[in-house]
Design an enzyme around this catalytic site. Structure first.
Site, mmCIF file in Angstrom:
data_model
loop_
_atom_site.group_PDB
_atom_site.id
_atom_site.type_symbol
_atom_site.label_atom_id
_atom_site.label_comp_id
_atom_site.label_asym_id
_atom_site.label_seq_id
_atom_site.Cartn_x
_atom_site.Cartn_y
_atom_site.Cartn_z
ATOM 1 N N CYS B 30 0.713 -1.327 0.038
ATOM 2 C CA CYS B 30 -0.059 -0.133 0.110
ATOM 3 C C CYS B 30 0.839 1.371 -0.111
ATOM 4 C CB CYS B 30 -0.877 0.048 1.121
ATOM 5 S SG CYS B 30 0.104 -0.025 2.695
ATOM 6 N N CYS B 33 3.252 1.537 3.027
ATOM 7 C CA CYS B 33 4.561 0.827 2.917
ATOM 8 C C CYS B 33 5.472 1.731 1.956
ATOM 9 C CB CYS B 33 4.369 -0.506 2.160
ATOM 10 S SG CYS B 33 3.144 -1.503 2.843
ATOM 11 N N ASP B 438 2.022 -33.507 -8.762
ATOM 12 C CA ASP B 438 3.230 -34.097 -8.042
ATOM 13 C C ASP B 438 2.859 -34.242 -6.558
ATOM 14 O OD1 ASP B 438 5.959 -34.975 -7.381
ATOM 15 O OD2 ASP B 438 6.302 -32.850 -6.897
ATOM 16 N N ASP B 622 6.782 -29.139 -8.592
ATOM 17 C CA ASP B 622 7.572 -28.344 -8.018
ATOM 18 C C ASP B 622 9.165 -28.756 -8.037
ATOM 19 O OD1 ASP B 622 7.575 -30.355 -6.044
ATOM 20 O OD2 ASP B 622 8.285 -29.086 -4.612
ATOM 21 N N ASP B 626 10.304 -32.996 -11.995
ATOM 22 C CA ASP B 626 8.807 -32.641 -12.679
ATOM 23 C C ASP B 626 8.945 -31.661 -13.797
ATOM 24 O OD1 ASP B 626 7.442 -33.901 -10.720
ATOM 25 O OD2 ASP B 626 7.454 -32.047 -9.627
#
Lengths: 61, 734
Positions: B30, B33, B438, B622, B626
């Site tokens: 925002c 920040c 996976d 991941d 894979d």
């Protein structure tokens, strides 16, 4: 009828001014962060944060 | 850790002795920040400037050479409560930005010209229906030409270039009918003006360019945005390693700065960040991110370790090898280059539409021309009518409809913490009718967690966790996390390979292997109910607890799976882990198709078998193992915790622990595709009305302008609905 000869360049000139302004903000990077700029408007860093007594209010407003 | 950090690799040197650093900042959401970061950084007198880009979630910091170290900037941001990662801008980035600015300039020029020509055209239209002086009309038409011709020559270039490229390659894309329409419309209008005609189509041609350029810009905007965010992801993921210097000291440097031959120190509990051969030390390694196998493997001097594995028990020094030198990586590399060809064959929805559309439009125009000739009209008039057919059918709606939906859908995905790495992924995801998961790290969390937490007294757990926090072993870390990461117990001592112990009120408290805590009997009892978990025991005086630590499902995994099932997707698990570990997960989630113990090649073959059945597969994975399957699948997703290779192989990356984004992404993608199809059908409907009008010779410039702007407006408004549906979904998730 001759009024057109004045009005048309005028309209075109205004449009061109807008276009140049657009190019200028493009060049100065105003389109690089569309989210942040919206919020920056609300920042008041440029306002002096000294105590209110020190602020002199203009009389005429 | 006392070692020094060295980030000089990321510092950019500008003229005038100014150094700059670009950082991707996590958790910047925002304006608050943004302000906190800028003011916080500028409070350091040595910082020249600090500017946040909120859209990109980045901050650029500059300082005078030598007065500040880049590490200090990161430390300062950490003190402000933000995690920042140094960012190495990609080389192509600058040309991308230049291209986008150029496109925006085209939009500006076309917009300016369209509005001014419209000003003239409206006067001509209203004059035509009253009593305009033909001389004035000609003047207005010539002025229009004066604006329109240079504008088209300048702002039409993206379309002309692309159409020429396509024609040279012997293909037809959407830009071919656009180019033809614009050029013919302008040419005809000049001739008509020359002949003092009542109608000219300068406004239509330029307006068309304007709308289409907006569509083109939106497309480019989305592509750059996805690339930028992908760049942030890379920065967020970029790891560092502890290098052992020749003089015996250690220094933490980013992975990019590590060279083959360097010696890297890997502490227990650290993830291995490089590929290499162990020089000294012995340890157990968790390779689950590489192979999917959850059982730790013992390694010692001379053996190979891979980036992405977790060092469990002992400190290692590793000699770095060039990336890709390992046998496993070679194999995966080979499989990936094999798999990649299928992806490039995908044709975008808009190009597929163009292939149907362009011949149809051109035939219609030709038939109109020949028809009017046969009807006895002079060829000039027949040609004018044929060209109006081309103008009015110009795919305005197509050029705007698909990019507008994509932009809206991509920002909706982003709000749901899903990032597209490629624009077309949205279309491909919507087509998937089977999702393959996976197991390790995808359905389950990448870090182990405490499974039998419900059976442990919370007060006791607090004590156990305090002791566990003193150890860097991943299993102990999991226990400490389960109790919210308490303060480590003072005076705890690690017994290499056995556990950790501390003295409390004169008695020893132990946490470690069952043998270390003399808890074999209790461990046996717990072990039967958690067959796939690792067991650690805790003993203090005569009290003893056995903790089962293992992989738990990602939060929302169950709802995500049932969501997907409800939508008629076929689900399957392909895992490299043992059957004993895969079956319970599959049963828990209600997935009936699962295969275990697969190599990367096996996974590819399984996908191919399903593809041969006519399934369109979305792969979620991941691990390094894979990666080939992720490339081969029609569309692929990976969590942010995935290995580099898997992430770069997938189209979509989702943040956070939850599996929910997988279902959300599919829902949004399907909605977006539905809207794209709606828009395409709307274009068909529009043509069904407009084309007969044009063929009949009734499409005056006024009708053409109204029809084109009206249809563009409608498809754009329809595209905005792609964002609305997801707002509802977000509300439901919150």
């Amino acid at each position: 009828m001759n009024i057109i000869l004045i009005l048309f360049p005028l309209a075109l000139g205004l449009g061109l001014a807008g276009l140049i302004a657009f190019f200028w903000c493009l060049r100065s990077g105003q389109y690089s962060d569309l989210e942040g700029s919206g919020w920056r408007v609300l920042e008041d860093d440029d306002i002096d944060h000294s105590p209110p007594t020190a602020v002199v209010l203009p009389e005429e407003r | 850790m006392g070692a020094q950090q060295d980030l000089s690799l990321f510092v950019r040197h500008r003229e005038g002795g100014i150094e700059g650093l670009e950082l991707a900042v996590e958790g910047m959401r925002c304006a608050g920040c943004m302000r906190a970061i800028e003011i916080g950084l500028k409070s350091d007198a040595s910082v020249l400037s600090a500017r946040v880009n909120l859209a990109l979630k980045r901050v650029t910091v500059e300082w005078r050479e030598g007065v500040l170290r880049p590490e200090a900037v990161i430390a300062q941001l950490a003190a402000l409560g933000f995690k920042a990662y140094p960012f190495l801008p990609a080389n192509q980035h600058d040309s991308e930005v230049a291209q986008e600015a150029q496109l925006l300039r085209y939009v500006g020029v076309a917009g300016f010209a369209a509005m001014n020509i419209m000003l003239l055209s409206v006067s001509v239209w209203s004059g035509n229906s009253s009593d305009i002086n033909p001389l004035t009309r000609d003047l207005f038409h010539w002025l229009s030409a004066l604006i329109a011709l240079p504008t088209a020559a300048y702002a039409g270039r993206p379309f002309f270039d692309s159409a020429l490229r396509a024609l040279r390659a012997g293909a037809v894309n959407m830009d071919v009918p656009i180019t033809l329409g614009v050029v013919l419309a302008l040419g005809m209008s000049v001739v008509e003006t020359w002949n003092h005609s009542r109608h000219a189509y300068f406004d239509g041609a330029v307006m068309l360019l304007f709308f289409l350029l907006i569509g083109r810009y939106l497309d480019q905007l989305m592509r750059r945005r996805t690339r930028d965010l992908a760049g942030n992801l890379a920065a967020l993921k970029s790891e560092s390693a502890t290098r052992l210097q020749p003089d015996g000291t250690t220094i933490i440097i980013p992975i990019n700065a590590i060279l083959p031959g360097d010696i890297v120190l890997i502490q227990p509990g650290e993830r291995v960040a490089v590929d290499g051969v162990i020089e000294t030390g012995r340890s157990k390694i968790d390779q689950s991110l590489i192979t999917g196998e959850t059982l730790p493997v013992a390694v010692s001097t001379g053996e190979r370790v891979h980036a992405g594995t977790m060092n469990l028990s002992g400190a290692l020094t590793v000699v770095v090898e060039a990336a890709g030198a390992g046998t496993l990586l070679d194999e995966i590399d080979r499989l990936m280059s094999q798999a990649v060809e299928s992806r490039s064959r995908y044709v975008h929805l808009s190009d597929r539409a163009a292939r149907l559309y362009a011949p149809l439009v051109h035939t219609a125009a030709l038939v109109t021309f020949l028809g009017w000739m046969a009807f006895g009209l002079p060829w000039q008039e027949a040609l004018v009518i044929a060209i109006t057919v081309l103008i009015i059918t110009c795919p305005c709606a197509l050029g705007l409809a698909i990019p507008a939906v994509q932009v809206v859908a991509a920002s909706a995905l982003f709000k749901n913490r899903i990032m597209l790495r490629e624009g077309a992924a949205l279309e491909r995801l919507a087509e998937a009718d089977m999702v393959v998961f996976d197991k390790t790290g995808t359905l389950t969390l990448p870090e182990p967690s405490l499974l039998n937490i419900a059976m442990i007294d919370p007060v006791l757990l607090g004590q156990i966790a305090a002791l566990a926090a003193a150890s860097r072993h991943p299993l102990a870390q999991a226990v400490s996390r389960a109790a919210g990461g308490p303060r480590p117990m003072a005076g705890a001592q690690e017994h290499e390979g056995q556990g950790v112990a501390a003295l409390l009120d004169g008695d020893e408290m132990r946490l470690g292997s069952a043998a270390f805590c003399h808890a074999e009997a209790e461990a046996l009892a717990v072990g039967t109910s958690y067959p796939s978990a690792s067991l650690i025991a805790w003993r203090y005086r005569d009290r003893c607890v056995v903790l089962a630590v293992g992989q738990s499902l990602r939060p929302d995994a169950r709802t995500c799976i049932s969501d997907l099932k409800m939508r008629g997707l076929r689900l399957a698990i392909l895992s490299g882990d043992r059957m004993e570990a895969v079956a319970p997960v599959a049963q828990m989630l209600g997935i009936s198709e699962y295969q275990a113990g697969l190599t990367p090649g096996n996974k590819l073959r399984a996908l191919d078998a399903w593809t041969a059945e006519g399934r369109i597969i979305g792969m979620v994975g991941d691990g390094l193992n894979d990666a080939p399957a992720l490339v081969r699948a029609h569309v692929s997703l990976s969590p942010i915790s995935a290995t580099h290779l898997a992430q770069s192989a997938s189209d979509i990356v989702f943040l956070g622990d939850s599996l929910g984004p997988v279902a959300t992404a599919i829902i949004i993608a399907r909605k977006a595709r539905r809207l794209m199809m709606q828009n395409l059908w709307f274009a068909v409907l529009y043509n069904a009305f407009a084309v007969p009008l044009a063929i009949a010779g009734l499409a005056t410039p006024l009708v053409a302008a109204a029809a084109m702007s009206g249809s563009s407006l409608i498809v754009t408004i329809n595209a905005l609905r792609a964002g609305r549906a997801t707002m509802v979904r977000q509300g439901g998730a919150a």
